[in-house]
Design a protein around this motif. Structure first.
Motif, short mmCIF file in Angstrom:
data_model
loop_
_atom_site.label_atom_id
_atom_site.label_comp_id
_atom_site.label_asym_id
_atom_site.label_seq_id
_atom_site.Cartn_x
_atom_site.Cartn_y
_atom_site.Cartn_z
N LYS A 21 0.86 -1.20 0.00
CA LYS A 21 0.00 0.00 0.00
C LYS A 21 0.89 1.24 0.00
O LYS A 21 1.72 1.43 0.87
CB LYS A 21 -0.93 -0.01 1.21
N GLU A 22 0.73 2.04 -1.04
CA GLU A 22 1.54 3.25 -1.24
C GLU A 22 0.63 4.34 -1.77
O GLU A 22 -0.02 4.14 -2.80
CB GLU A 22 2.63 2.92 -2.27
N ASP A 23 0.55 5.47 -1.10
CA ASP A 23 -0.36 6.56 -1.49
C ASP A 23 -1.80 6.06 -1.66
O ASP A 23 -2.46 6.36 -2.65
CB ASP A 23 0.11 7.25 -2.77
N GLU A 24 -2.26 5.25 -0.71
CA GLU A 24 -3.62 4.69 -0.69
C GLU A 24 -3.92 3.71 -1.83
O GLU A 24 -5.06 3.33 -2.04
CB GLU A 24 -4.67 5.82 -0.67
N LYS A 25 -2.90 3.30 -2.59
CA LYS A 25 -3.07 2.33 -3.67
C LYS A 25 -2.18 1.13 -3.41
O LYS A 25 -1.15 1.24 -2.77
CB LYS A 25 -2.62 2.92 -5.01
N CYS A 26 -2.59 -0.04 -3.94
CA CYS A 26 -1.72 -1.21 -3.88
C CYS A 26 -0.83 -1.18 -5.12
O CYS A 26 -1.32 -1.26 -6.24
CB CYS A 26 -2.54 -2.49 -3.84
N THR A 27 0.47 -1.02 -4.89
CA THR A 27 1.41 -0.95 -6.01
C THR A 27 2.37 -2.13 -5.97
O THR A 27 2.68 -2.66 -4.90
CB THR A 27 2.22 0.38 -6.00
N ASP A 28 2.81 -2.52 -7.14
CA ASP A 28 3.71 -3.66 -7.29
C ASP A 28 5.03 -3.41 -6.58
O ASP A 28 5.59 -2.31 -6.65
CB ASP A 28 3.96 -3.89 -8.79
N ILE A 29 5.53 -4.43 -5.89
CA ILE A 29 6.86 -4.37 -5.28
C ILE A 29 7.86 -4.81 -6.35
O ILE A 29 7.70 -5.87 -6.94
CB ILE A 29 6.97 -5.33 -4.06
#
Length: 102
Positions: A52-60
């Motif tokens: 979770k990054e900036d309220e979004k789920c982003t790829d690691i």
């Protein structure tokens, strides 16, 4: 119009879309484990390989982590959506799980 979505008729990996006189169940984004709506910002929690990054789920990007994930000789890391894969470097090919010069 009756809001059928209030009764949560959809499965865990879906969200409910109320329509005039009816409703439809739509699939959650691939980055989500459960969601409240469309897109990676509506996830209840993030799938494995996402953060979770900036309220979004982003790829690691596992390939940019300090600890190398592809540890065999002559292997390169390729980031994929929610994961990564280890491929033999240019000029090498996979032979029984080992990268050998071509």
């Amino acid at each position: 119009d009756l809001d059928e979505c209030a009764a949560s008729p959809c499965k865990d990996h879906q969200y409910c879309l109320n329509t005039d006189g009816s409703f439809s169940c739509k699939a959650c984004d691939a980055s989500c484990v459960g969601c409240t709506g469309e897109g990676s910002e509506k996830c209840k929690t993030c799938s494995s390989g996402y953060v979770k990054e900036d309220e979004k789920c982003t790829d690691i990007d596992e390939c940019s982590l300090p600890e190398k994930v592809c540890t065999k000789d002559h292997q390169d890391c390729v980031n994929t959506s929610g994961s990564y894969k280890c491929v033999c470097s240019e000029g090498f090919e996979d032979k029984d799980g080992t990268c050998v010069q071509t």
